[in-house]
Design a protein around this motif. Structure first.
Motif: not given
Length: 827
Positions: A690-692, A561-568, A572-574
């Motif tokens: 991606f794309d920041q 299992v994996a998770t990815m995010r743009s902010s902690w 409104e983070a991805l």
């Protein structure tokens, strides 16, 4: 006449064996077993001797290798020949207590099969005895199993009534393969006068203490479980002098008062099978009432607790056929007995002790000692949450009365200390739990409660935690932390509920303290509204943790299992969650390759969650494959050639074969080939932020030697409005003045469609399942697909901003690499 002459020597032997005097030292039971064996027909003897393949399904008669007679039975191609069934099995095995046979293996690969002895107590009820065999050797090995080592399912009639005998390499969380080749010979039944004790087979993290050590180390006085009197000053300071503690205490008091006002619980199987909700409620009551009694001394809590305990021990049983119910009730009564002990009368104490023994400890002791008793016994060595709950609940009860019932409770504690280590391997190597986050929480309640109870009762956990400091379990708190979305709910794969709400678990305080993980404390402090368990397990640690410094992404190896995010810190983070791993394990769905995607504070693509009806099979008798929320089409993954069967292999294993992360970019690539091996030669799925980290891409690459009907699905959250543009190549998902743009980048001839979250035509559709009312999904349908790349790009934006224009150029998965950092970030 020819038959008679041929069989005459055998008949003479039968007659002599039946009438011969018993040999010196033979017990009547052994003599009876010999007589029962001699009464078998020649067909039964041939079948058990594996002399002919005609008396077994799916086997092949071979001359070599063999142990005796004219031949033996070869069992291979287990993906096709999933089981061997004996067509001439004995109908009555009551005279015996031991099964033996020889097995020759070509591989020591830990493949497993089950010995299934069907014994139907009702014509339409599949009840049986069972024993799993793990093949970890090559060559011949003689296997011997006492009947007491067999588990039982659905109250079999007994060994006197045998309907079928078979060996099964599929089902029961097993993965059949075609590599293993087994040869069986000389199956026999006998009677052994030797006392039986179950063998405890576990790869141990820590060696168990001597049995007498538990009693030697035991704190002589009560209370001794979880909360000691010396802890009370610290607790009082927390709930009176700390604003957080004051709020937590107020919440706990409201709960205690609410429970106080409710009537005493009665024995009730609320769903026709389980007492579990009653056990859990009693557990909650006794914790709350016991806590405030010890904190404040108000006798109203003692009086109310005694009413509850007196009623519970008066139940006819604690539903041992579903042993979770019994184990949780033992936990409840252990806390009640221990925390109120000093102010109970001796008569009240005896009543509780007698109830604990009769309804719980007696049955656990029987399971550990291999003695016959009512209820289920297979729980002690399983690898799922049942292990922690049943062994943990039994142990806490044993610790509560160890000095008053030393002999059986010592046996319980000594066995449970070993059995509890069996499932710990599933936390390796990164701390994930294979049953999902819902059952992570349930397991932790009992495993951590056991460890805390052992420490407080004995002054030591006998090295248990020290042995786990550099193991996966020491990182177990990472699992809920990383699986919680920016909205506060969880990535709810497997049977983990709806995924909504605010996830929190007091176990994070325990793990933070024991393994010096400040992230866990910070997470729980921010998430919890404050409960009694938080008060009990909170140990403030110095925390100078900057969430910005915590890695944004995590691949949990093993569980895959994996998770990815743009902010902690940004709601409104991805956020994307990815599910691979294994099908066919406890509480798993057919969801390999599935994903979820949240952004701008909205759940754009979700996991539908638990299907309650899969817990009620005793009422409707439908398999899990009938239910939409279990099937592939109920998840955000691929469906090949849909029909009533599963599209993915029921026992498939898939892995995330690449996982790479940088501050600007992260991707994972999953190999789903084994899941779809009936349809394709290669299936890979890539996921990329991606794309920041402002866009999310899901890209499938499929290679096949046949034409397939292919569906791609992504289930949207509640309240989403859908609009299709550009002939279905561009979808707009709108919710609360926000839009998630979806572009279908490949294949060129395909288009998005919007469907209700309902089964495909031809799929099962029982009317009792969750209707998924108001939920819809994006779908792509390819009527004929062989070698194809299917890619969907998702970019969320506020409606006040211009429509995004991200790059839509595709790169093959094997060429994916992390994007270079922005030029202004380069040295």
């Amino acid at each position: 006449m020819v038959w008679f002459r041929a069989c005459l020597p055998l008949l003479i032997v039968f007659a002599w064996e039946a009438t011969r005097p018993s040999q010196a030292g033979e017990t009547p039971a052994a003599v009876a077993a010999a007589a029962a064996r001699q009464a078998w027909s020649p067909e039964i003897r041939d079948a058990l001797g594996f002399e002919t393949a005609e008396l077994w399904t799916n086997g092949t008669c071979v001359r070599e290798p063999k142990q005796s007679g004219q031949g033996a039975l070869r069992w291979d191609r287990h993906t096709v020949h999933g089981s061997l069934e004996c067509l001439q099995a004995p109908a009555d095995l009551a005279a015996f207590n031991t099964m033996t046979f020889w097995l020759h293996s070509n591989r020591a690969d830990n493949a497993t099969f089950m010995i299934i002895v069907e014994s139907r107590s009702e014509p339409n009820e599949f009840s049986y005895f069972s024993r799993q065999v793990t093949v970890d050797w090559t060559g011949w090995k003689r296997l011997e199993f006492h009947f007491r080592s067999f588990g039982s399912a659905r109250s079999p009639a007994g060994w006197h009534k045998i309907d079928k005998l078979r060996f099964a390499a599929s089902g029961w969380n097993q993965t059949p393969t075609d590599e293993a080749v087994w040869v069986l010979d000389e199956l026999d039944f006998s009677y052994s006068d030797q006392p039986y004790r179950p063998a405890i087979q576990v790869n141990k993290y820590v060696t168990e203490p001597a049995p007498e050590a538990f009693l030697h180390k035991l704190r002589p006085e009560h209370p001794r479980l979880i909360l000691l009197d010396e802890d009370l000053p610290r607790i009082k300071a927390l709930v009176t002098g700390d604003p957080r503690g004051q709020a937590w205490n107020a919440n706990a008091r409201r709960e205690a008062e609410s429970l106080y006002a409710k009537p005493v619980r009665e024995h009730e199987l609320t769903d026709g099978r389980r007492l579990l909700s009653i056990s859990r409620d009693v557990l909650n009551r006794l914790y709350h009432w016991g806590f405030f009694y010890r904190l404040e001394g108000d006798r109203k809590w003692l009086d109310r607790a005694w009413q509850e305990m007196e009623a519970v021990v008066g139940f006819p049983d604690w539903n041992p056929s579903h042993y979770l119910d019994t184990a949780e009730m033992m936990h409840a009564l252990a806390i009640g007995y221990d925390w109120f002990y000093r102010d109970l009368t001796e008569a009240q104490r005896k009543t509780i002790r007698d109830g604990l023994w009769q309804h719980g400890l007696r049955l656990s002791h029987a399971a550990y000692m291999g003695l016959p008793a009512e209820g289920s016994q297979g729980w002690r060595a399983v690898e799922n949450n049942w292990n922690f709950v049943c062994n943990g609940g039994s142990s806490l009860a044993a610790l509560a009365v160890l000095d008053e019932m030393p002999e059986p409770c010592t046996e319980i504690l000594h066995a449970a200390f070993q059995y509890l280590q069996i499932p710990l391997r599933h936390f390796e190597p990164d701390g994930a739990w294979w049953e999902g986050i819902g059952y992570w929480g349930y397991s932790m309640r009992y495993l951590l409660g056991y460890l805390q109870g052992l420490q407080t009762a004995c002054g030591t956990d006998f090295g248990f935690l020290d042995a786990l400091r550099d193991k996966g379990f020491s990182r177990a708190g990472d699992f809920p932390v990383y699986l919680v979305s920016p909205l506060g709910g969880i990535y709810n794969f497997a049977d983990s509920g709806s995924g909504s709400g605010q996830y929190q678990h007091w176990g994070l305080f325990y793990l933070a303290d024991k393994f010096q993980r400040p992230l866990y404390q910070v997470f729980q402090e921010q998430a919890t509204p404050g409960t009694l368990d938080d008060i009990l397990y909170y140990r403030p640690q110095p925390t100078e943790l900057a969430l910005q410094a915590v890695p944004l992404d995590k691949h949990f190896r093993g569980t895959e299992v994996a998770t990815m995010r743009s902010s902690w810190t940004d709601r409104e983070a991805l956020f994307a969650g990815i599910k691979c791993g294994k099908n066919g394990i406890a509480h798993a769905h057919q969801d390999l390759g599935s994903f979820v995607f949240y952004a701008l504070g909205e759940p754009w693509f979700i996991d539908l969650g638990t299907e309650r009806q899969t817990y009620l099979t005793h009422q409707h008798h439908l398999p899990k494959s009938e239910f939409y929320r279990i099937r592939e089409e109920g998840h955000n993954t691929l469906v090949f050639n849909p029909d009533r069967k599963f599209s993915q292999e029921a026992k498939a294993n898939s892995q995330i074969v690449r996982f790479e992360s940088s501050p600007e970019d992260v991707f994972a690539i999953a190999d789903l080939t084994e899941a779809y091996r009936r349809h394709a030669t290669s299936v890979q799925r890539g996921y990329r932020l991606f794309d920041q980290r402002r866009a999310f891409l899901v890209q499938d690459e499929i290679r096949s030697e046949q034409s397939n009907q292919l569906w791609w699905f992504a289930h949207g959250g509640a309240g989403i409005e859908y609009e299709l543009r550009d002939n279905g190549r561009h979808a707009l998902l709108r919710r609360k003045n926000k839009t998630c743009h979806a572009w279908l980048l490949a294949p060129a001839e395909a288009a998005f469609v919007v469907l209700d979250a309902q089964p495909l035509p031809g799929s099962p559709n029982p009317d009792i399942q969750n209707p998924n009312k108001g939920l819809r999904k994006l779908a792509v349908h390819l009527p004929q697909a062989e070698n194809v790349t299917l890619a969907a790009l998702f970019v969320p934006v506020h409606d006040t901003l211009p429509e995004p224009a991200p790059s839509r150029q595709l790169t093959p998965l094997d060429s994916w690499k992390l994007a270079a950092p922005p030029s202004d970030a380069r040295p």
